[in-house]
Design an enzyme around this catalytic site. Structure first.
Site, mmCIF file in Angstrom:
data_model
loop_
_atom_site.group_PDB
_atom_site.id
_atom_site.type_symbol
_atom_site.label_atom_id
_atom_site.label_comp_id
_atom_site.label_asym_id
_atom_site.label_seq_id
_atom_site.Cartn_x
_atom_site.Cartn_y
_atom_site.Cartn_z
ATOM 1 N N GLU A 58 0.879 -1.165 0.000
ATOM 2 C CA GLU A 58 0.000 0.000 0.000
ATOM 3 C C GLU A 58 0.917 1.215 0.000
ATOM 4 O OE1 GLU A 58 -2.678 1.517 3.380
ATOM 5 O OE2 GLU A 58 -4.015 0.239 2.216
ATOM 6 N N ASP B 282 -2.801 10.087 10.817
ATOM 7 C CA ASP B 282 -1.549 9.359 10.958
ATOM 8 C C ASP B 282 -0.810 9.791 12.207
ATOM 9 O OD1 ASP B 282 -1.528 7.602 8.779
ATOM 10 O OD2 ASP B 282 -1.015 9.228 7.412
#
Length: 305
Positions: free
Chosen positions: A42, A53
């Site tokens: 990915e 994140d």
């Protein structure tokens, strides 16, 4: 029918990395992942200030951006790399605002497909633009990765499962930032996996967030998922290598060795996703020298989750 991204028997494995971290090593890293029989890379086109994140992936994105990594540089590397892969498939992650805002959807989807990516996850796509991107992906035959949460409504789960045909639905283990472990563990996702599978039996379910160890992989398998996605733990090994002046390829290979063997998955209801007795093969060979809709409000979250 496209070759499945994940195996039918053992738990599939996807690794998240930011392209360009470290600069100039994507091919080396990808070829090692291919040798290690990782199923999916990915691969993110780096973008700044991702709200979902954690610090490890944010620092990685910053390093990649400082090295000049863009969608165009990533696609150029992929075009050279993907014909050399025998097992690994690449799913590209691109942020709409940073990488896609000024690009034509159909032309961009075509370029991503032609570079060899097997699927696309568009991050933070505005709702008004989702139909155009969905049409572009369908028109070019580029599958989309969709996302949902355990807390998503049945309608969102169903739409995510149907929208990820020939790719996978990314089941984000919990709300929060990448690298954090879900309360209750990954086994607790079994009901959500079942709901996704009931909605679209042919769509693979991949679980991410907090997957770091062999024990985590076993828990994901016990929940009935098709694959696990490792992000922050893999990126942290790359960062460790850079800080200690080690080879990131060797560091990541050692990490993957620690995860073996991969657990077997419980047999899914209705049997495998392909017709019994049939097989799919990839014809490329290595040469010597590497949602409901395609947009999400964050990298992991479908609208209305």
């Amino acid at each position: 029918m496209p070759e499945p991204l994940f195996p039918h028997d053992d738990l599939g494995l996807a690794l998240f990395l930011n392209a360009g971290d470290p600069a100039g090593r994507l091919t080396d890293l990808a070829l090692m992942l291919d040798d290690q029989r990782v199923d999916v890379l990915e691969l993110a086109v780096p973008f700044p200030n991702s709200p979902t994140d954690g610090p490890v992936i944010r620092r990685s994105a910053t390093r990649a951006l400082q090295a000049g990594t863009t969608l165009d540089t990533v696609l150029a590397e992929l075009a050279d790399l993907t014909p050399r892969l025998t097992h690994l498939k690449v799913a590209l992650l691109a942020d709409w605002s940073h990488s896609l805002r000024h690009r034509d959807p159909t032309a961009t989807a075509t370029a991503i497909r032609d570079a060899g990516a097997r699927a696309l996850l568009v991050h933070a796509l505005p709702p008004r633009l989702r139909p155009a991107w969905q049409h572009a992906l369908h028109h070019t035959g580029l599958p989309q990765v969709t996302t949902c949460y355990p807390a998503s409504t049945p309608e969102v789960l169903t739409a995510a499962a149907h929208g990820a045909t020939d790719a996978y639905v990314y089941l984000v283990a919990h709300y929060g930032r990448s690298g954090t472990t879900p309360e209750g563990g990954h086994r607790a996702l079994a009901d959500t996996v079942t709901a996704l599978r009931t909605a679209a039996p042919a769509t693979p379910v991949a679980v991410g967030f907090g997957v770091k160890t062999a024990a985590d992989l076993a828990a994901v398998a016990a929940a009935g998922a098709d694959a696990a996605i490792i992000g922050s733990a893999a990126v942290a090994r790359v960062e460790h290598a850079l800080s200690e002046h080690l080879d990131p390829v060797d560091e990541l290979r050692a990490y993957l060795t620690d995860l073996r063997p991969r657990p077997a998955r419980p047999e899914r209801p209705g049997g495998p996703r392909t017709t019994p007795g049939t097989t799919t093969t990839r014809t490329t060979t290595r040469t010597t020298p590497g949602t409901t809709t395609p947009g999400t409000t964050t990298r992991e979250e479908q609208p209305a989750c």
